[in-house]
Write an enzyme that holds these catalytic residues in place. Structure first.
Site, mmCIF file in Angstrom:
data_model
loop_
_atom_site.group_PDB
_atom_site.id
_atom_site.type_symbol
_atom_site.label_atom_id
_atom_site.label_comp_id
_atom_site.label_asym_id
_atom_site.label_seq_id
_atom_site.Cartn_x
_atom_site.Cartn_y
_atom_site.Cartn_z
ATOM 1 N N GLY A 208 0.831 -1.206 0.000
ATOM 2 C CA GLY A 208 0.000 0.000 0.000
ATOM 3 C C GLY A 208 0.856 1.244 0.000
ATOM 4 O O GLY A 208 2.053 1.180 -0.249
ATOM 5 N N ASN A 209 0.265 2.386 0.270
ATOM 6 C CA ASN A 209 1.038 3.620 0.406
ATOM 7 C C ASN A 209 0.367 4.532 1.436
ATOM 8 O O ASN A 209 -0.695 4.205 1.949
ATOM 9 C CB ASN A 209 1.222 4.310 -0.949
ATOM 10 C CG ASN A 209 -0.112 4.700 -1.558
ATOM 11 O OD1 ASN A 209 -0.822 5.544 -1.025
ATOM 12 N ND2 ASN A 209 -0.462 4.076 -2.678
#
Ligand code: CTP
Length: 400
Positions: A208-209
């Site tokens: 993810g980020n």
């Protein structure tokens, strides 16, 4: 936006009444005038002295003041207000409102108020879910009253479920939106993407980020306040946005975001893609949790579809397409390249070099670069203020 507005806050007897102190402070800090009416039961949960001090106005809860026989004019209170807000609204006061009962000052004021009435219910999950309560909410909604839905979470009873009064900040935001409406985008259908994507590795892990989704949600809200119908396609987020003009579609992966975007693009007049989409995703998702066998571990990734580029390819000359660019070097040149490569009308450039801008913070500093080369530089602002700038630029190109 709330500067000079007259808010009549009606408080009924729920534990959530303690939150009205913070709420009153938010209103007063924003320059609003606040007058407060409490039901007798509400006085057990928060003191009138606290609220009178914070609102800088006496708090009313009885028809007759003191022992001199002085009458509290509920009609005047109702006429004074630009908006009457009932927060927290208990099941009991709701039932009385739905049926026109008038056995305390708050209810008399409600019945005589001519302004918009907004309510923020607070009750236990079973009380909230009961058909009687739901019918009463429908009834007051049919009178034109606006409802700020309660949140789900831990309740004072110890149970967990829907019934917790919306937080002061959410109620504050709701009223700000209420006073901030215009109709510049009525009739426009807008697609917005927001937040990160989560690319599954196995049943428990993902790539993810740090995108919070705040920028895209703020844009959706500004568009909706200007009358646009918004489809907001959101990656995993902790945000809570309720607006009658916003249809939120939650997705996880880049592929899910692509499919949802594709489905809604054709009927959209405008698309604003602010999501931080993963550029790569695991080639294979393991069905079982991956065991830590070796000292090193290699994960093979494949490219995701560039959603923005794909929309740029499908775009007709009646549609507007806006993208974002997050750059760390050669910002302007890279952003300009993306305008051409992705067939954009303009691009919003975030530079990670700017302190206070980017992921996870409430502020942002952007440059907007149009396809004709015009550049607008903006200072460091809240994401809501940046959203207003972006939508203003959009309105200008629509009318150009
Ligand atoms: N974007 C998208 N789909 C992707 C990747 C990006 O729709 N798979 C969109 C983003 O929502 C944003 C824009 O493309 O509006 C720019 O994203 P950015 O990551 O800055 O640029 P990329 O085009 O991915 O190029 P690079 O990472 O090489 O800079």
């Amino acid at each position: 936006m709330l500067e000079g507005k007259k808010i009549l806050l009606g408080i009924s007897g729920s534990i959530a009444a303690y939150k009205t102190a913070a709420l009153t402070r938010l209103f007063v800090k924003a320059g609003a005038q606040v007058k407060i009416v409490m039901t007798p039961a509400a006085r057990d949960f928060v003191t009138p002295v606290t609220l009178a001090t914070l609102s800088k106005n006496p708090v009313q809860s009885q028809f007759i003041k003191g022992d001199k026989g002085e009458w509290t004019n509920h009609v005047e209170l109702g006429l004074w207000a630009d908006v009457m807000l009932l927060a927290p609204l208990t099941a009991n006061t709701l039932a009385k409102m739905a049926n026109g009962l008038c056995d305390n000052l708050l209810l008399a004021t409600y019945l005589s108020a001519r302004c918009t009435v907004v309510v923020a219910p607070a009750m236990d999950l079973d009380m909230y879910a009961h058909p009687a309560t739901q019918n009463n909410l429908k009834t007051i909604s049919s009178y034109g009253n606006l409802i700020i839905e309660p949140n789900s979470g831990e309740l004072a009873s110890g149970l967990d479920g829907k019934g917790r009064m919306a937080e002061p900040e959410e109620i504050f935001q709701f009223l700000k939106n209420h006073f901030n409406q215009s109709n510049e985008l009525v009739g426009k259908q807008v697609l917005v993407t927001a937040g990160p994507t989560y690319e599954h590795i196995d049943p428990v892990r993902f790539i993810g980020n740090h995108s919070s989704g705040k920028m895209g949600f703020a844009i959706a809200e500004v568009l909706a306040n200007k009358g646009a119908k918004v489809v907001l396609i959101a990656g995993p987020n902790q945000l809570n946005l309720k607006h009658k003009n916003i249809q939120q579609i939650d997705v996880n992966t880049a592929e899910e975001m692509f499919q949802a975007t594709l489905k809604h693009f054709k009927k959209s007049n405008i698309a604003i893609l602010s999501a931080a989409v993963a550029d790569y995703t695991p080639e294979k998702v393991s069905e079982q949790k991956i065991k830590k066998n070796g000292d090193t571990f290699q994960l093979k990734l494949k490219k995701t579809i560039d959603i923005l580029k794909e929309l740029g390819r499908l775009k007709t000359n009646k549609q507007k397409l806006i993208g974002f660019a997050l750059e760390t070097e050669n910002e302007l040149a890279n952003a300009k390249k993306k305008i051409v490569a992705k067939n954009l009308d303009f691009i919003v450039l975030n530079s990670l070099k700017n302190k206070g801008a980017g992921f996870g913070v409430d502020t942002n500093q952007v440059q907007i670069i149009h396809k004709d080369g015009k550049i607008h530089n903006f200072g460091l602002k809240s994401k809501s203020a940046v959203a207003i700038d972006i939508v203003d630029q959009l309105i200008q190109i629509i009318h150009a």
